[in-house]
Design a protein around this motif. Structure first.
Motif, PDB file in Angstrom:
ATOM      1  N   ALA B 265       0.609  -1.385   0.562  1.00  0.00           N
ATOM      2  CA  ALA B 265       0.090   0.324   0.024  1.00  0.00           C
ATOM      3  C   ALA B 265       0.729   1.198  -0.229  1.00  0.00           C
ATOM      4  CB  ALA B 265      -1.071  -0.129   1.635  1.00  0.00           C
ATOM      5  N   HIS B 267      -0.665   4.716  -0.897  1.00  0.00           N
ATOM      6  CA  HIS B 267      -1.566   5.405  -0.475  1.00  0.00           C
ATOM      7  C   HIS B 267      -2.459   4.869   0.282  1.00  0.00           C
ATOM      8  CE1 HIS B 267      -4.896   8.048  -1.344  1.00  0.00           C
ATOM      9  NE2 HIS B 267      -3.598   8.454  -2.680  1.00  0.00           N
ATOM     10  N   LEU B 268      -2.298   6.620   1.271  1.00  0.00           N
ATOM     11  CA  LEU B 268      -3.980   6.566   2.466  1.00  0.00           C
ATOM     12  C   LEU B 268      -4.645   5.550   2.346  1.00  0.00           C
ATOM     13  CD1 LEU B 268      -4.134   7.407   5.299  1.00  0.00           C
ATOM     14  CD2 LEU B 268      -4.390   9.702   4.669  1.00  0.00           C
ATOM     15  N   ASP B 269      -5.261   5.927   0.838  1.00  0.00           N
ATOM     16  CA  ASP B 269      -6.999   5.252   0.916  1.00  0.00           C
ATOM     17  C   ASP B 269      -6.730   3.644   0.294  1.00  0.00           C
ATOM     18  OD1 ASP B 269      -8.737   7.125   2.102  1.00  0.00           O
ATOM     19  OD2 ASP B 269      -8.176   8.313   0.512  1.00  0.00           O
ATOM     20  N   ALA B 270      -5.719   3.623  -0.081  1.00  0.00           N
ATOM     21  CA  ALA B 270      -4.817   2.190  -0.500  1.00  0.00           C
ATOM     22  C   ALA B 270      -5.466   0.268   0.542  1.00  0.00           C
ATOM     23  CB  ALA B 270      -3.408   1.625  -1.070  1.00  0.00           C
ATOM     24  N   ALA B 271      -6.544  -0.163  -0.041  1.00  0.00           N
ATOM     25  CA  ALA B 271      -7.138  -0.870   0.884  1.00  0.00           C
ATOM     26  C   ALA B 271      -7.197  -2.868   0.459  1.00  0.00           C
ATOM     27  CB  ALA B 271      -8.513  -0.971   1.308  1.00  0.00           C
ATOM     28  N   ILE B 272      -5.661  -3.127   0.480  1.00  0.00           N
ATOM     29  CA  ILE B 272      -5.818  -4.705   0.135  1.00  0.00           C
ATOM     30  C   ILE B 272      -5.466  -5.595   1.397  1.00  0.00           C
ATOM     31  CG2 ILE B 272      -3.951  -5.687  -1.514  1.00  0.00           C
ATOM     32  CD1 ILE B 272      -2.701  -2.915  -1.477  1.00  0.00           C
TER      33      ILE B 272
END
Lengths: 309, 309
Positions: B265, B267-272
């Motif tokens: 991840a 990026h702050l808004d990457a959810a994996i």
């Protein structure tokens, strides 16, 4: 009575020794590369190594529920301290080992501690190992901790590794290797928080060689600021065994987290599970806490502390 | 009417083209390195490449629900076939591409097919790509398939990759790279079965570059005999995005499976999220089916087919 400790050392000890450091029973306080004070108990003997830095800790089979405290404090800026600690835990012993390292750096040079720990755990012994890493100080010098942990488990041995890097460590490279005998059990809880421009890399390799061995590895991390984290846990099943690896990370600000687990089944009866999740802080919890009157910063702190504890 | 096909080719086509190969609409049948027959449709044009092996497939924006079939059959022992197929899918198109490669090797030399496919998917286009790999033949020569798949998704594009290696492939190295634009969606289902001394390695890298992109990757595999499988899926979040990677493997006999996912991840808004599990066949199901009168082998086949479908 024991040795009189200065204020910085006492303050750091409170951060890295959660159970409370006292100069009684078996203990060894290392300060700027020198054993400042040490004691043995009836069942636990600590011997200074010949020819290299470090100690050998002998824990006999009669040890039941005793604690050993071996904290390390570095407050000389620019110091590089490398230490080898070897633990020999006899068959049937039951012991808690409280380690930890705190660096106070008020200078401009890098202070670094590399603790190389090996644990030879006898048949049926039960070991709990707690390790806290912490950095502080107004200086610009880096605070670096590179722990190496090697764990050898005989038949029926149980090992709990509770490791936390709470704050202030600029750079860390953690290497953990475990070899597991028949029916041995491993529990790992790793907690890691990085902020500003810190970097953390954690490599762990668990070789399940013994029939009936099992491992549970839980890693939780929070990355703030511009910090970077890399996790590389590896679980190898060479016999009938079970393993569960779980890595959860909260990413904040401009941080980056990379999780590269490896699970490898080399035996028909090896069952290995891995789960990893990386994401931002829970928005619903954040809104709820802010509704209760908290500032955004306080609400984040509550959620992060809860996640890491 | 079209070209008259021999029996081996027809038999292999039934294995690798689930939808049923017919010489109508847009199609191209490659046989031992030569385009045996081909056809265009109103909206889909297939052009032979100049200077190297392969075809360019142009799918216009008016294409709605049409299929293109481009199977490959290799039945000359000792043949090495390398082919480059490039797909240009225009904005708004909706198309299903049925590929697949079957090798019949009755000789003692290795037969190998390397299909390098690239997909340039326009804004809002919807592509379903099906690919089946299969080997057969009484010869001792190896049957090798090394597919390379490159996928470039523009804004709002949707790509479904349904890939299966069903049987008989001695060695495979699969490389899949995906670059995702804003709000694009990727669905991958990979099914893999290896037996005897076969080896399979599958590397996949998904770069989520566009805000709102999302990827769902499901990999299911069964390893029998002395076969070896290695999976290395990598999901990188460079923007606000979602990804879910799931790898499940059944290990049998003396097989070995290694799963090395990587989630990153940035990026702050990457959810994996990643999940992987390796284990033996479900014992309860096995007992239940055997109670119903099945042999152990038949019961295993039922469970495996169910798991892979």
């Amino acid at each position: 009575m024991g040795e009189l400790l200065d204020k910085i050392t006492e303050k750091i000890l409170r951060q890295i020794d959660g159970a409370g450091f006292e100069q009684k029973g078996a203990f060894n306080l290392r300060h700027n590369g020198i054993a400042l004070c040490h004691g043995d108990s009836e069942h636990i003997k600590i011997k200074k190594k010949e020819g290299k830095q470090g100690i050998d800790i002998f824990i006999d089979g009669e040890t039941k529920g005793e604690q050993v405290h071996i904290p390390v404090v570095v407050d000389a800026s620019g110091m590089r301290d490398v230490v080898y600690n070897d633990f020999y835990i006899a068959e049937g012993a039951d012991v808690t080992i409280v380690a930890g390292c705190g660096i106070h750096n008020s200078g401009c040079n890098e202070s670094r501690h590399d603790g190389i720990h090996s644990f030879h755990v006898g048949k049926g012994a039960n070991v709990r190992y707690e390790e806290k890493h912490y950095g502080e100080g107004e200086g610009t010098g880096g605070k670096v901790l590179n722990p190496v942990t090697k764990i050898y488990l005989k038949e029926d041995a149980v090992f709990t590794l509770d490791t936390a890097q709470i704050k202030g460590v600029d750079s860390t490279l953690r290497e953990t290797d475990v070899e597991m005998g028949p029916n041995s059990k491993l529990y790992v809880v790793e907690k890691l928080m990085t902020h500003d421009n810190q970097t953390a890399e954690s490599n762990m390799e668990v070789q399940m060689n013994g029939e009936g061995s099992s491992a549970q590895i839980i890693s939780r991390s929070v990355a703030k600021g511009h910090s970077r984290q890399v996790f590389h846990p590896k679980a190898v099943g060479n016999a009938g065994c079970h393993a569960h690896v779980q890595c959860d990370s909260i990413i904040m600000d401009h941080a980056e987290v990379s999780s590269i687990p490896e699970i490898n089944a080399r035996h028909l009866d090896a069952a290995i599970i891995h789960e990893a999740a990386i994401g931002r802080i829970n928005d619903e919890q954040l809104v709820k806490l802010r509704t209760l009157g908290m500032t955004e910063e306080d609400a984040e702190d509550v959620i992060i502390n809860n996640f890491l504890n």
